[in-house]
Enzyme design. Structure first.
Site, PDB file in Angstrom:
ATOM      1  N   GLU A   1      48.023  65.060   2.014  1.00 59.62           N
ATOM      2  CA  GLU A   1      47.509  64.626   2.690  1.00 59.62           C
ATOM      3  C   GLU A   1      46.663  66.163   2.970  1.00 59.62           C
ATOM      4  O   GLU A   1      45.373  65.883   3.406  1.00 59.62           O
ATOM      5  CB  GLU A   1      47.269  64.342   4.242  1.00 59.62           C
ATOM      6  CG  GLU A   1      48.592  63.684   4.841  1.00 59.62           C
ATOM      7  CD  GLU A   1      48.244  61.975   4.295  1.00 59.62           C
ATOM      8  OE1 GLU A   1      47.049  61.800   2.340  1.00 59.62           O
ATOM      9  OE2 GLU A   1      49.197  61.182   4.147  1.00 59.62           O
TER      10      GLU A   1
ATOM     11  N   TYR B   1      41.114  61.992  31.006  1.00 63.58           N
ATOM     12  CA  TYR B   1      41.887  63.505  30.276  1.00 63.58           C
ATOM     13  C   TYR B   1      41.207  62.624  28.711  1.00 63.58           C
ATOM     14  O   TYR B   1      40.959  63.178  27.806  1.00 63.58           O
ATOM     15  CB  TYR B   1      42.899  63.645  30.430  1.00 63.58           C
ATOM     16  CG  TYR B   1      43.289  65.586  31.025  1.00 63.58           C
ATOM     17  CD1 TYR B   1      42.774  65.032  32.975  1.00 63.58           C
ATOM     18  CD2 TYR B   1      43.388  66.271  30.565  1.00 63.58           C
ATOM     19  CE1 TYR B   1      42.380  66.564  33.360  1.00 63.58           C
ATOM     20  CE2 TYR B   1      42.996  67.309  31.275  1.00 63.58           C
ATOM     21  CZ  TYR B   1      42.636  67.747  32.574  1.00 63.58           C
ATOM     22  OH  TYR B   1      42.572  68.938  33.288  1.00 63.58           O
TER      23      TYR B   1
HETATM   24  O1  LIG Z   1      52.565  61.739   7.120  1.00 59.93           O
HETATM   25  C1  LIG Z   1      52.910  62.499   5.914  1.00 59.93           C
HETATM   26  C2  LIG Z   1      51.932  61.413   4.688  1.00 59.93           C
HETATM   27  O2  LIG Z   1      50.976  60.819   4.885  1.00 59.93           O
HETATM   28  C3  LIG Z   1      53.905  63.692   5.290  1.00 59.93           C
HETATM   29  O3  LIG Z   1      53.016  63.531   4.205  1.00 59.93           O
HETATM   30  P1  LIG Z   1      53.826  65.257   3.499  1.00 59.93           P
HETATM   31  O4  LIG Z   1      55.602  65.913   3.781  1.00 59.93           O
HETATM   32  O5  LIG Z   1      53.547  65.806   1.936  1.00 59.93           O
HETATM   33  O6  LIG Z   1      52.888  65.942   4.513  1.00 59.93           O
HETATM   34 ZN   LIG Z   2      51.167  60.274   7.718  1.00 56.77          ZN
END
Ligand SMILES: O=C(CO)COP(=O)(O)O
Ligand SMILES: [Zn+2]
Length: 203
Positions: free
Chosen positions: A71, A117
């Site tokens: 991501e 909040y």
């Molecule tokens: O939450 C995740 C993908 O949306 C985890 O992916 P990564 O291990 O590549 O960060």
């Molecule tokens: Zn994720």
């Protein structure tokens, strides 16, 4: 190893051990120089090494360290959209994911302003259409949405939140999770959210 790397590892452990994400889900980044330090792909946020982070440009290209989170392009999109953002957190926090699977949400703002909040920490919450994790097609959609909101909810996936620093990003994503939980608790009963005037007085 820098202080910010240690802060990323500490935050990952804190979020993981409080079950705000599980398994090998979630990713954390912080702006560093002209790029971002980000957690590597495929690891647990509960077991991060401050020396094992990846460095990625604001264009999303991998510059050094282990293979970055899938991501990373999404984190980079949020930093480009929000020049004051210093950190981004993405989690698979249970109640927020539950909300992200609901049908009939307002895509401009997925949750009502239940509490002060929530308004102060999260504000408006755009719901972005479902894409598979790591699908770069979500990048431009997220970049556009992040120009006017620092918290985004990815449909059938989870939240991604930008903040001025790691503490603020964590604060916002935790407030979102608790509000998602409240909203689900309240679903069987009539809800009286804050009025537009009450919301305005907080922002
Ligand atoms: O939450 C995740 C993908 O949306 C985890 O992916 P990564 O291990 O590549 O960060
Ligand atoms: Zn994720």
């Amino acid at each position: 190893m820098t202080e910010i790397s240690q802060q990323i590892a500490d935050l990952g452990a804190s979020l993981f051990h409080r079950r705000l994400t599980h398994g090998r889900t979630g990713n954390i980044s912080a702006r560093s120089g002209d790029g971002l330090l980000i957690t590597p792909t495929g690891g647990s946020l509960g077991d991060l090494s401050p020396d094992g982070l990846s460095f990625v440009s604001l264009a999303g290209e991998h510059l050094s360290g282990p293979r970055p989170s899938k991501e990373a392009f999404l984190h980079a999109a949020l930093y480009r959209a929000r020049p004051a953002a210093g950190a981004v957190v993405h989690l698979h926090s249970t109640y927020s994911v539950a909300v992200s699977c609901h049908d009939g949400l307002d895509p401009d703002d997925a949750l009502p302003p239940l509490t002060a909040y929530y308004v102060m920490r999260v504000g408006r919450l755009p719901l972005l259409p479902y894409h598979a994790p790591g699908d770069p097609a979500l990048g431009p959609i997220a970049e556009r949405a992040a120009r006017t909101a620092h918290a985004l909810l990815l449909a059938n996936h989870g939240p991604i939140v930008a903040g001025g620093d790691l503490g603020s990003a964590a604060d916002a994503v935790e407030e979102l999770e608790e509000t998602a939980r409240l909203w689900l608790l309240l679903r069987e009963r009539p809800i009286r959210p804050l009025t537009p005037e009450q919301v305005r007085s907080l922002t």
